[in-house]
Design a protein around this motif. Structure first.
Motif, PDB file in Angstrom:
ATOM      1  N   VAL A 165      43.531 -13.043  37.576  1.00 52.41           N
ATOM      2  CA  VAL A 165      42.411 -12.817  38.486  1.00 52.41           C
ATOM      3  C   VAL A 165      41.760 -14.141  38.859  1.00 52.41           C
ATOM      4  O   VAL A 165      41.448 -14.388  40.026  1.00 52.41           O
ATOM      5  CB  VAL A 165      41.380 -11.848  37.867  1.00 52.41           C
ATOM      6  N   GLN A 166      41.568 -15.033  37.886  1.00 42.19           N
ATOM      7  CA  GLN A 166      40.971 -16.340  38.176  1.00 42.19           C
ATOM      8  C   GLN A 166      41.864 -17.145  39.105  1.00 42.19           C
ATOM      9  O   GLN A 166      41.376 -17.804  40.010  1.00 42.19           O
ATOM     10  CB  GLN A 166      40.726 -17.119  36.881  1.00 42.19           C
ATOM     11  N   SER A 167      43.174 -17.089  38.892  1.00 43.02           N
ATOM     12  CA  SER A 167      44.118 -17.807  39.742  1.00 43.02           C
ATOM     13  C   SER A 167      44.080 -17.266  41.172  1.00 43.02           C
ATOM     14  O   SER A 167      44.088 -18.027  42.136  1.00 43.02           O
ATOM     15  CB  SER A 167      45.527 -17.687  39.172  1.00 43.02           C
ATOM     16  N   ALA A 168      44.037 -15.953  41.296  1.00 41.00           N
ATOM     17  CA  ALA A 168      43.966 -15.331  42.618  1.00 41.00           C
ATOM     18  C   ALA A 168      42.654 -15.680  43.314  1.00 41.00           C
ATOM     19  O   ALA A 168      42.633 -15.957  44.515  1.00 41.00           O
ATOM     20  CB  ALA A 168      44.119 -13.820  42.502  1.00 41.00           C
ATOM     21  N   LEU A 169      41.563 -15.684  42.559  1.00 37.20           N
ATOM     22  CA  LEU A 169      40.266 -16.040  43.122  1.00 37.20           C
ATOM     23  C   LEU A 169      40.257 -17.494  43.586  1.00 37.20           C
ATOM     24  O   LEU A 169      39.786 -17.807  44.681  1.00 37.20           O
ATOM     25  CB  LEU A 169      39.143 -15.806  42.113  1.00 37.20           C
ATOM     26  N   LYS A 170      40.809 -18.366  42.748  1.00 37.44           N
ATOM     27  CA  LYS A 170      40.870 -19.786  43.112  1.00 37.44           C
ATOM     28  C   LYS A 170      41.697 -19.975  44.389  1.00 37.44           C
ATOM     29  O   LYS A 170      41.309 -20.712  45.293  1.00 37.44           O
ATOM     30  CB  LYS A 170      41.472 -20.597  41.964  1.00 37.44           C
ATOM     31  N   SER A 171      42.832 -19.295  44.460  1.00 37.14           N
ATOM     32  CA  SER A 171      43.696 -19.369  45.638  1.00 37.14           C
ATOM     33  C   SER A 171      42.956 -18.857  46.875  1.00 37.14           C
ATOM     34  O   SER A 171      43.003 -19.463  47.938  1.00 37.14           O
ATOM     35  CB  SER A 171      44.968 -18.566  45.408  1.00 37.14           C
ATOM     36  N   HIS A 172      42.263 -17.722  46.735  1.00 40.71           N
ATOM     37  CA  HIS A 172      41.487 -17.162  47.845  1.00 40.71           C
ATOM     38  C   HIS A 172      40.419 -18.150  48.312  1.00 40.71           C
ATOM     39  O   HIS A 172      40.250 -18.377  49.514  1.00 40.71           O
ATOM     40  CB  HIS A 172      40.820 -15.851  47.445  1.00 40.71           C
ATOM     41  N   MET A 173      39.683 -18.719  47.369  1.00 42.40           N
ATOM     42  CA  MET A 173      38.605 -19.644  47.712  1.00 42.40           C
ATOM     43  C   MET A 173      39.156 -20.857  48.474  1.00 42.40           C
ATOM     44  O   MET A 173      38.580 -21.288  49.468  1.00 42.40           O
ATOM     45  CB  MET A 173      37.856 -20.110  46.452  1.00 42.40           C
ATOM     46  N   GLU A 174      40.288 -21.382  48.022  1.00 39.72           N
ATOM     47  CA  GLU A 174      40.882 -22.544  48.682  1.00 39.72           C
ATOM     48  C   GLU A 174      41.339 -22.198  50.095  1.00 39.72           C
ATOM     49  O   GLU A 174      41.041 -22.913  51.042  1.00 39.72           O
ATOM     50  CB  GLU A 174      42.074 -23.049  47.865  1.00 39.72           C
ATOM     51  N   ARG A 175      42.069 -21.069  50.225  1.00 45.23           N
ATOM     52  CA  ARG A 175      42.639 -20.707  51.528  1.00 45.23           C
ATOM     53  C   ARG A 175      41.586 -20.251  52.538  1.00 45.23           C
ATOM     54  O   ARG A 175      41.677 -20.534  53.712  1.00 45.23           O
ATOM     55  CB  ARG A 175      43.677 -19.602  51.354  1.00 45.23           C
ATOM     56  N   THR A 176      40.579 -19.553  52.068  1.00 41.34           N
ATOM     57  CA  THR A 176      39.596 -18.967  52.976  1.00 41.34           C
ATOM     58  C   THR A 176      38.374 -19.845  53.183  1.00 41.34           C
ATOM     59  O   THR A 176      37.854 -19.946  54.287  1.00 41.34           O
ATOM     60  CB  THR A 176      39.159 -17.583  52.455  1.00 41.34           C
ATOM     61  N   HIS A 177      37.921 -20.478  52.133  1.00 37.81           N
ATOM     62  CA  HIS A 177      36.665 -21.226  52.213  1.00 37.81           C
ATOM     63  C   HIS A 177      36.838 -22.726  51.987  1.00 37.81           C
ATOM     64  O   HIS A 177      35.841 -23.449  51.903  1.00 37.81           O
ATOM     65  CB  HIS A 177      35.665 -20.667  51.195  1.00 37.81           C
ATOM     66  N   ALA A 221      43.873 -25.683  53.871  1.00 39.62           N
ATOM     67  CA  ALA A 221      44.516 -25.541  52.567  1.00 39.62           C
ATOM     68  C   ALA A 221      45.975 -25.984  52.655  1.00 39.62           C
ATOM     69  O   ALA A 221      46.655 -25.705  53.651  1.00 39.62           O
ATOM     70  CB  ALA A 221      44.446 -24.088  52.097  1.00 39.62           C
ATOM     71  N   GLN A 222      46.450 -26.645  51.624  1.00 36.51           N
ATOM     72  CA  GLN A 222      47.832 -27.123  51.584  1.00 36.51           C
ATOM     73  C   GLN A 222      48.823 -25.963  51.686  1.00 36.51           C
ATOM     74  O   GLN A 222      49.868 -26.083  52.314  1.00 36.51           O
ATOM     75  CB  GLN A 222      48.073 -27.930  50.304  1.00 36.51           C
ATOM     76  N   LYS A 223      48.496 -24.822  51.077  1.00 36.19           N
ATOM     77  CA  LYS A 223      49.395 -23.665  51.132  1.00 36.19           C
ATOM     78  C   LYS A 223      49.621 -23.199  52.567  1.00 36.19           C
ATOM     79  O   LYS A 223      50.706 -22.744  52.914  1.00 36.19           O
ATOM     80  CB  LYS A 223      48.838 -22.511  50.289  1.00 36.19           C
ATOM     81  N   LYS A 224      48.600 -23.304  53.399  1.00 34.39           N
ATOM     82  CA  LYS A 224      48.759 -22.918  54.804  1.00 34.39           C
ATOM     83  C   LYS A 224      49.718 -23.858  55.521  1.00 34.39           C
ATOM     84  O   LYS A 224      50.475 -23.438  56.395  1.00 34.39           O
ATOM     85  CB  LYS A 224      47.403 -22.907  55.508  1.00 34.39           C
ATOM     86  N   ILE A 225      49.699 -25.141  55.149  1.00 34.25           N
ATOM     87  CA  ILE A 225      50.625 -26.106  55.745  1.00 34.25           C
ATOM     88  C   ILE A 225      52.059 -25.772  55.334  1.00 34.25           C
ATOM     89  O   ILE A 225      52.978 -25.798  56.161  1.00 34.25           O
ATOM     90  CB  ILE A 225      50.260 -27.557  55.330  1.00 34.25           C
TER      91      ILE A 225
END
Length: 167
Positions: A3-15, A31-35
């Motif tokens: 859950v923490q990993s998913a939250l961190k990923s969400h925060m990076e990608r969205t905010h 976010a690097q993942k979007k690239i």
């Protein structure tokens, strides 16, 4: 932990407020993942549509936007090409801009003319003011080329509370 990993990923990608750039084109993301996802599209293999025979990078998107909707009797069909639109206004704008090439947006500083307000704003930004069209939203720090529209769509509660306090 997941859950923490998913939250961190969400925060990076969205905010996320970082600026990451594709080294193959001018695309940027927060976010690097979007690239990484974006760069996959550069190497994506082309597929032939079984309905219309044309070649596309994203066959699923083509089918949803074009071929799959072409059978919908409520869609407006362009008589000059194979595009379809959900309403008459979309079709009318398409014909005016693409086929009739009506250049009704004129630069006040030179002879440049174009069919879209966005192209005109881009021209003025690049050729005259030398200012970036991208502005950073004061509410979410996202870069946008149309802050007024972005605010209206994504921060309507701020605009509504501001209007209420002025009334």
């Amino acid at each position: 932990m997941i859950v923490q990993s998913a939250l961190k990923s969400h925060m990076e990608r969205t905010h996320g407020t970082g600026v990451f750039k594709c080294d193959l084109c001018h695309f940027t993301a927060n976010a690097q993942k979007k690239i990484v996802e974006h760069k996959r599209r550069h190497s994506k293999e082309l597929s032939k549509c079984p309905e219309c025979g044309k070649i596309f990078k994203n066959l699923k998107r083509h089918f949803l936007r074009q071929c799959g909707r072409a059978a919908d009797p409520d869609r407006q069909h362009c008589t000059q090409c194979d595009k379809t639109f959900k309403d008459k206004m979309g079709l009318k704008k398409h014909v005016k801009d693409i086929h009739d090439k009506v250049m009704n947006h004129c630069c006040q500083l030179c002879e440049y003319k174009t069919y879209s307000n966005f192209n005109l704003r881009s021209h003025v930004s690049k050729m005259h003011t030398k200012e970036s069209m991208e502005k950073i939203c004061p509410h979410c720090n996202i870069k946008t080329t149309n802050l007024e529209y972005h605010s209206k769509i994504y921060h309507h509660e701020v605009a509504n509370s501001k209007a209420d306090s002025e009334a």
